[in-house]
Design an enzyme around this catalytic site. Structure first.
Site, PDB file in Angstrom:
ATOM      1  N   LYS A  95       0.832  -1.205   0.000  1.00  0.00           N
ATOM      2  CA  LYS A  95       0.000   0.000   0.000  1.00  0.00           C
ATOM      3  C   LYS A  95       0.865   1.252   0.000  1.00  0.00           C
ATOM      4  CE  LYS A  95      -3.829  -2.264   2.412  1.00  0.00           C
ATOM      5  NZ  LYS A  95      -4.509  -2.475   3.685  1.00  0.00           N
ATOM      6  N   GLN A 110      -5.072  -2.238   9.746  1.00  0.00           N
ATOM      7  CA  GLN A 110      -4.851  -3.534   9.123  1.00  0.00           C
ATOM      8  C   GLN A 110      -5.344  -4.674  10.005  1.00  0.00           C
ATOM      9  OE1 GLN A 110      -3.742  -4.093   5.997  1.00  0.00           O
ATOM     10  NE2 GLN A 110      -4.141  -6.253   6.322  1.00  0.00           N
ATOM     11  N   ASP A 128     -11.493   1.447   3.687  1.00  0.00           N
ATOM     12  CA  ASP A 128     -11.643  -0.014   3.592  1.00  0.00           C
ATOM     13  C   ASP A 128     -13.098  -0.405   3.352  1.00  0.00           C
ATOM     14  OD1 ASP A 128      -9.371  -1.568   3.561  1.00  0.00           O
ATOM     15  OD2 ASP A 128      -9.104  -1.563   5.727  1.00  0.00           O
TER      16      ASP A 128
END
Length: 292
Positions: free
Chosen positions: A52, A96, A119
Site C-alpha cells: 500500500k 490492518q 476499507d
C-alpha cells in the site's frame, strides 16, 4: 479462454490516478493522504501494508504508517483512531486486520470516521452499499467489478454465483452484483453448508470463488464459456520455491481454465486490484465525493 490480467489493470489505474494527482497539485490542491495502522509483525499484513505504501508512491499520494506491537491496548489503538479521525490532513486510513485477540475488531471498525473509512468496513458504509447509496466499497469486491467492467464482460441479466459469504468479499459483492447500476445480475450466494453448491456453480455465467479452500472449484463445477473470478490466495508449502510456499487460488486453474471464456489467475488476478481500489477510495475521500 482469455486471461484477466489484474496486474496490468491495476497498473493502468494507478497511472490514471498519478495523472489526476498531478492536475490536483498543479491547481493548488493537496495530494491525497492515506494512513495505515499496523499492529504486530504478521508476514501477510506486513507485505500488504508495504504494498500500500508503494502504491501511494506510484500514485503520488502522501502515506503515513503507524506501527504498534502486539501488546498495544485497545484503549491505545482507539486513541490512535481518534487522532486520525481528527487529523484534517489525513483523507482516509485503514487499520490492518486481523487484530490481536484482546482487541475488538468491531469496536475499532466502528470507531473509524465513516467518511475516512476507505476499507469500506464501517456499518454506515456497509448499510449505504446495501441501500444503493454512494459510499466506500470494500476493495476486493470493487476490484472484481472493475475487472468485469474493463474487460467488457456482460453482467446484466446473467447468473452470478458467489462462493463465500464473508463480510469483506461475499456479502458486499452480492449486493453490488444484484444492484441495477452495477452488476444487474441474478445472484446466488453459496457456502460450505449449501446442499446444491455444485449444481449452482454449474449454472453460473459468472462464478466468483471466495471460499478460502485451495483448488476447491474443479472442472466439473463449471459450464463451458463461464467467467471465473478466483479470489482465493492460500499459501501452500512448496520446497522448490525459495520462499518455501506458493500461492494457490480457490480454483483448480489448469483444468478449469480451458472451459472458461475469461478467468483470473492466482497470483496476478484479483489481488493487485485490491490495492488499486484502495487508492481509488482514497482519491474519492480526498475529493469528498461521497460525504461532505
Amino acid at each position: 479462454m482469455q486471461l484477466i490480467d489484474g496486474k496490468a489493470t491495476a497498473a493502468a489505474i494507478k497511472a490514471e490516478l498519478a495523472a489526476e494527482v498531478e492536475k490536483m497539485v498543479a491547481a493548488g490542491q493537496k495530494c491525497p493522504h492515506l494512513a495505515a495502522v499496523l499492529i504486530g509483525h504478521d508476514g501477510g499484513s506486513e507485505t500488504y501494508v508495504n504494498n500500500k505504501v508503494k502504491a501511494c508512491e506510484v500514485c503520488g499520494f502522501k502515506s503515513s504508517l503507524i506501527r504498534y506491537e502486539d501488546d498495544v491496548t485497545e484503549e491505545e489503538l482507539l486513541a490512535c483512531v481518534a487522532r486520525l479521525n481528527a487529523d484534517t490532513d489525513v483523507d482516509g486510513f485503514i487499520v490492518q486486520l486481523p487484530l490481536p485477540k484482546h482487541i475488538s475488531e468491531q469496536k475499532v471498525i466502528e470507531a473509524i470516521d465513516y467518511r475516512k473509512d476507505v476499507d469500506g468496513f464501517h456499518p454506515i458504509n456497509v448499510g449505504r452499499l446495501g441501500a444503493g447509496l454512494p459510499c466506500f466499497v470494500s476493495a476486493t469486491p470493487r476490484g472484481i467489478l472493475e475487472l468485469l467492467r474493463r474487460y467488457n464482460i456482460e453482467t446484466s441479466g446473467k447468473k452470478c454465483v458467489i462462493l463465500g459469504r464473508s463480510n469483506i468479499v461475499g456479502k458486499p459483492l452480492a449486493s453490488l452484483m444484484m444492484q441495477k447500476q452495477y452488476g444487474d445480475s441474478t445472484v446466488t450466494v453459496c457456502h460450505s453448508h449449501s446442499v446444491t453448491l455444485k449444481e449452482e456453480c454449474q449454472r453460473a455465467d459468472i462464478l466468483v470463488a471466495a471460499i478460502g479452500q485451495p483448488e476447491f472449484v474443479t472442472a466439473d463445477m463449471v459450464h463451458e464459456g463461464a467467467v471465473v473470478i478466483d479470489v482465493g490466495t492460500t499459501r501452500v508449502a512448496d520446497e522448490t520455491r525459495s520462499r518455501g510456499y506458493r500461492l494457490r487460488g480457490d480454483v483448480k486453474f489448469d483444468e478449469v481454465a480451458p472451459k472458461c471464456s475469461y478467468i483470473t489467475p492466482v497470483p496476478g488476478g484479483v489481488g493487485p486490484m485490491t490495492i488499486a481500489m484502495l487508492m481509488l477510495n482514497t482519491m474519492s475521500a480526498a475529493k469528498k465525493e461521497f460525504y461532505d
